[in-house]
Design an enzyme around this catalytic site. Structure first.
Site, short mmCIF file in Angstrom:
data_model
loop_
_atom_site.label_atom_id
_atom_site.label_comp_id
_atom_site.label_asym_id
_atom_site.label_seq_id
_atom_site.Cartn_x
_atom_site.Cartn_y
_atom_site.Cartn_z
N GLY A 85 0.78 -1.22 0.00
CA GLY A 85 0.00 0.00 0.00
C GLY A 85 0.82 1.27 0.00
O GLY A 85 0.46 2.25 -0.67
N HIS A 214 -2.32 -7.52 2.41
CA HIS A 214 -2.42 -8.04 3.78
C HIS A 214 -3.58 -7.46 4.57
O HIS A 214 -3.81 -7.86 5.72
CB HIS A 214 -1.10 -7.85 4.53
CG HIS A 214 -0.85 -6.46 5.02
ND1 HIS A 214 -1.06 -6.08 6.32
CD2 HIS A 214 -0.37 -5.37 4.38
CE1 HIS A 214 -0.74 -4.81 6.47
NE2 HIS A 214 -0.32 -4.36 5.31
N THR A 250 11.00 -7.23 -11.65
CA THR A 250 10.36 -8.53 -11.89
C THR A 250 9.23 -8.76 -10.89
O THR A 250 9.40 -8.60 -9.68
CB THR A 250 11.40 -9.66 -11.76
OG1 THR A 250 12.45 -9.44 -12.71
CG2 THR A 250 10.76 -11.02 -12.01
N CYS A 337 2.48 5.58 20.25
CA CYS A 337 3.42 5.70 21.38
C CYS A 337 4.79 6.04 20.83
O CYS A 337 5.33 5.32 20.00
CB CYS A 337 3.46 4.39 22.16
SG CYS A 337 4.49 4.46 23.64
#
Length: 387
Positions: A85, A214, A250, A337
Site C-alpha cells: 500500500g 495483507h 520482476t 506511542c
C-alpha cells in the site's frame, strides 16, 4: 450474524488471543496460500522471459490482474502491481503530481502517513500541500473540498475511502466530482475498504485507487494501484518496463497470485460478508454499552463506517492501559506511542476530540474468522478490565 461460529478457526488464530486487529493485518486465507505455492516451487520462471518456463508465471500474473480488476469493476490493463500500500500510495500521489502541470495537492488531515508524507515530500518539488479539515465524525464536506481546490492549479486530490482508525467512509463519488471540476485527478486509498465494501471505480469516478494484500487475507508485501486508462503517471521505479512501464522490477509472481485469489474470494463473499461484519460490530458496541453504561463513546460516523471497525473511548481508562490489562485480546489503540510516551491519535484530534478522549480510544476490528461468541467474550473481558 453467527454463521461462522461453527466454522473451523484459522490455524494461526486457534488457541490464541481473541483477534480484534484485522485492520492492522489479516491472516492469509488458505486458498490464497495455495494459489501462491506453485510459484515458489515448480513455476519459478521469470514472467518476462521468452522461453517455456515463463509461460505459467506470466499467465498467473495476468489471471491475478483480471481477478483484482473484477473486484474493483476495472479493466485488467488498469491494474498495476506494487510491493504494498505505501508504494501504491506514493506512486499515486507523487506519480500523478509530477506528471501534472498543476502545483497543488489536496488531502485530509486524517489520511494514512503513506499519503500525508508523500504529499509533504512534494513541497521540495515546488508544490503547495493543502490539508482539508474534517467534521467531528471524520467526514469531509464536498463544499469544503470545493473551497480548497484551485481551478486548473490542483494536480491531485487524495482522500481515503475508509479511515483505518475510525472506519469512517467518505462520500468518494461526490469528492471525485469536485476534484474533476477543477481539472484535478482523484486518488483514494482503499486499503481498508477493498474487500469489505463493494467498490466500482466507474461509479466512484476515481482515477487512482490503492488496495493492499495483507488487509484482505493475502500475504504482506503485495498491493495494487488501479490507474484509470489514459491517466498520466510519472513512474517512481525505473528499469525493465514491467507493469506497463509504471513499476519496473520482476513481478513477485507468488504474492501476485495470492492477491488475485484473495480478490476473487472477496468479490464472491460480498455483500454478505459486509452484512455479517456490520452485525458483529454493532453487537460488540451494544455489549460494551450494556456492560459499561454511559461510559462508551463512539469515535467515527455512526452509519457511514466500515462494517468491521469499532473505535470507542471508554471514560476513565486509557486505551493502552486497557489493552495491557486484557492480554487475552489482540487489538489496537487510537493513539501512537513515541519513546514510551502516549500521544493522542492525530486522526482523532483532527476530528476535534479532546486529547483525553482520544487517549482513551481503542480500535476493535473484525474480520473473516470473527464470531459472535468471540465478540461477546471480548466485550466481557474489556468491560471487566475497565470496571
Amino acid at each position: 450474524m453467527s454463521e461462522n461460529d461453527g466454522a473451523q478457526a484459522h490455524p494461526a488464530l486457534a488457541g490464541g488471543a481473541l483477534y480484534l486487529d484485522y485492520n492492522a493485518t489479516t491472516p492469509v486465507d488458505p486458498e490464497a496460500l495455495r494459489a501462491a505455492l506453485p510459484y515458489l516451487t515448480t513455476h519459478f520462471g521469470n514472467p518476462s522471459s521468452g522461453h517455456s518456463y515463463a509461460g505459467e508465471p506470466r499467465r498467473a500474473v495476468e489471471r491475478a490482474r483480471g481477478q483484482v480488476a473484477g473486484l474493483l469493476g476495472a479493466r485488467p490493463g488498469e491494474i498495476v502491481f506494487t510491493s504494498g500500500g505505501s508504494e501504491a500510495d506514493t506512486l499515486a500521489v507523487r506519480g500523478a503530481a509530477l506528471g501534472s502541470p498543476g502545483r497543488q495537492v489536496v488531502t485530509l488531515a486524517t489520511e494514512h502517513p503513506a499519503v500525508l508524507r508523500s504529499c509533504e515530500s512534494l513541497r521540495a518539488d515546488g508544490f503547495t500541500v493543502t490539508r482539508v479539515p474534517v467534521d467531528p465524525h471524520g467526514r469531509v464536506d464536498p463544499d469544503v473540498l470545493h473551497a480548497a481546490v484551485r481551478e486548473r492549479q490542483t494536480a491531485l486530490v487524495s482522500i481515503a475511502y475508509g479511515n483505518s482508525e475510525t472506519g469512517t467512509l467518505q462520500p468518494i463519488a461526490e469528492l471525485a466530482a469536485v476534484a474533476h471540476e477543477s481539472g484535478a485527478l482523484f486518488h483514494t486509498d482503499a486499503a481498508q475498504a477493498a474487500g469489505k465494501v463493494p467498490l466500482d471505480v466507474s461509479a466512484l469516478g476515481v482515477d487512482l485507487l490503492t488496495m493492499v494484500g495483507h488487509k484482505m487475507y493475502a500475504p504482506k508485501g503485495v498491493g495494487a494501484l488501479y490507474v484509470r486508462s489514459g491517466t498520466r503517471l510519472h513512474p517512481l521505479i525505473h528499469g525493465g518496463g514491467q507493469e506497463g512501464g509504471l513499476r519496473a522490477g520482476t513481478e513477485n509472481v507468488a504474492l501476485v497470485a495470492a492477491l488475485g485469489k484473495a480478490a476473487e474470494l472477496a468479490r464472491l463473499e460480498l455483500p454478505g460478508s459486509a452484512v455479517r461484519l456490520a452485525a458483529l460490530r454493532d453487537l460488540l458496541h451494544a455489549e460494551l454499552e450494556a456492560r459499561l453504561p454511559g461510559r462508551v463513546h463512539l469515535n467515527g460516523h455512526p452509519a457511514e463506517r466500515l462494517p468491521g471497525t469499532l473505535n470507542v473511548s471508554i471514560d476513565g481508562v486509557g486505551g493502552r492501559a486497557l489493552l495491557a490489562a486484557v492480554p487475552g485480546i489482540a487489538a489496537a489503540t487510537g493513539s501512537a506511542c513515541h519513546e514510551g510516551v502516549d500521544a493522542p491519535s492525530p486522526v482523532l484530534l483532527a476530528m476535534g476530540l479532546p486529547a483525553g478522549r482520544a487517549s482513551e480510544a481503542v480500535r476493535l476490528s473484525l474480520g473473516r474468522w470473527s464470531t459472535e461468541r468471540e465478540v461477546r467474550q471480548a466485550a466481557r473481558l474489556i468491560a471487566e478490565a475497565a470496571a
